[in-house]
Enzyme design. Structure first.
Site, short mmCIF file in Angstrom:
data_model
loop_
_atom_site.label_atom_id
_atom_site.label_comp_id
_atom_site.label_asym_id
_atom_site.label_seq_id
_atom_site.Cartn_x
_atom_site.Cartn_y
_atom_site.Cartn_z
N ILE A 30 -4.40 78.17 81.88
CA ILE A 30 -3.28 79.35 82.04
C ILE A 30 -1.88 78.93 82.08
O ILE A 30 -1.62 78.09 82.80
CB ILE A 30 -3.74 80.16 83.44
N ALA A 32 -0.21 77.64 79.43
CA ALA A 32 -0.03 76.38 78.80
C ALA A 32 0.91 76.65 77.47
O ALA A 32 1.54 75.58 77.10
CB ALA A 32 -1.42 75.92 78.14
N GLY A 33 1.17 77.87 77.30
CA GLY A 33 2.06 77.94 76.14
C GLY A 33 1.46 78.71 74.80
O GLY A 33 1.67 78.55 73.82
N THR A 35 0.53 81.87 73.76
CA THR A 35 0.97 82.74 73.03
C THR A 35 2.37 82.27 72.30
O THR A 35 2.48 82.54 71.07
CB THR A 35 1.53 83.81 73.86
N THR A 36 3.08 81.30 72.80
CA THR A 36 4.15 80.91 72.21
C THR A 36 3.89 80.21 71.01
O THR A 36 4.55 80.32 69.82
CB THR A 36 4.93 79.88 73.03
N GLN A 75 -16.13 88.26 84.00
CA GLN A 75 -16.61 87.60 82.76
C GLN A 75 -17.28 88.46 81.67
O GLN A 75 -17.04 88.39 80.49
CB GLN A 75 -17.50 86.40 83.17
N ASP A 99 -5.04 83.71 70.14
CA ASP A 99 -4.76 83.33 71.63
C ASP A 99 -6.09 83.12 72.57
O ASP A 99 -6.31 84.10 73.25
CB ASP A 99 -3.55 84.01 72.17
N GLU A 165 -1.25 87.10 88.36
CA GLU A 165 -1.63 85.74 88.44
C GLU A 165 -1.28 85.04 89.83
O GLU A 165 -1.13 83.96 89.87
CB GLU A 165 -1.04 85.06 87.34
#
Length: 245
Positions: A30, A32-33, A35-36, A75, A99, A165
């Site tokens: 979560i 981590a990048g 989407t970028t 889940q 993603d 989050e």
């Protein structure tokens, strides 16, 4: 218990080296990048992008507050959502950059079970459902894993400041980090994996070009150490480390 990730009956086209129509999955902790990088890869490779549902997730915030109570519901919700997205990628037949994939959901479920947050009965039910759905799934052609530490992940989570989050703990991220290590060892026997040291953000479009070049020559699990982008010349290079299987 093993993670139910390897039962897809429709294999990805691992031999294909052209990225046109390729299904690329981006994995990682979560924050981590993912989407970028997904946006940059979609632009560079002219592929559609598919993003993880976060804001509209009906269970996520409740889960982080009380993971034992809401773990199974979350889940199942995610499994259904990602299966729908995976089918969209298959039937549109254009490939895409995704993603987080449905395969990673099983990583979260296994970690919750081992942490005592998802009991064996619910976990076995989840695994059976996953295996039934896997008959209608197609493996990605490539997985790109963004490698960041749990500490860095938590730092980025706090920086983006999403309400859903705010209750994510370092312990949760550490358990997830360990589960990803096992996942990558397993999945790289079936799908090519590129691991990227993503501790510091770099130019995502330049990194996308590096990934494109690496994929054309890779086999199994490779690693990319991105150069440090700045005013001076870069001296780092792509390091390929195929797994010894």
């Amino acid at each position: 218990m093993t993670t139910p990730i390897l039962n897809s009956s429709v294999p990805g086209n691992i031999q294909k080296k052209s990225l046109e129509g390729t299904h690329i999955a981006i994995s990682g902790l979560i924050g981590a990048g993912k989407t970028t990088l997904a946006v940059a890869l979609g632009k560079v490779l002219n592929l559609p992008t598919y993003f993880e549902e976060v804001i509209d997730n009906l269970y996520l915030q409740d889960f982080y507050k009380d993971p034992k109570k809401y773990g199974f519901q979350l889940q199942i919700y995610l499994l259904n959502s990602r299966f729908q997205q995976q089918q969209q990628i298959i039937w549109q037949a254009r490939g895409g950059v995704q993603d987080r994939t449905i395969y990673e959901d099983s990583v979260f479920a296994k970690m919750l079970n081992e942490s005592g947050l998802l009991d064996d009965r619910d976990y076995n039910t989840y695994c059976k459902l996953f295996q039934n759905l896997s008959n209608f799934m197609r493996r990605p052609d490539l997985i790109i894993h963004l490698d960041v530490s749990p500490e860095k992940s938590l730092e980025r989570i706090k920086l983006r400041n999403r309400d859903c989050e705010k209750d994510v703990s370092l312990e949760y991220l550490q358990n997830l980090y360990n589960a990803y290590h096992e996942f990558l060892q397993d999945i790289s026997r079936y799908i090519p994996v590129i691991r990227i040291n993503w501790s510091e953000f770099v130019d995502p479009e330049q990194l996308a070009q590096m990934i494109k070049a690496e994929y054309e020559s890779m086999r199994f699990m490779n690693q990319i150490n991105p150069p440090t982008f700045g005013n001076g010349p870069t001296t780092n290079k792509i390091i390929s480390t195929p797994k010894d299987l």
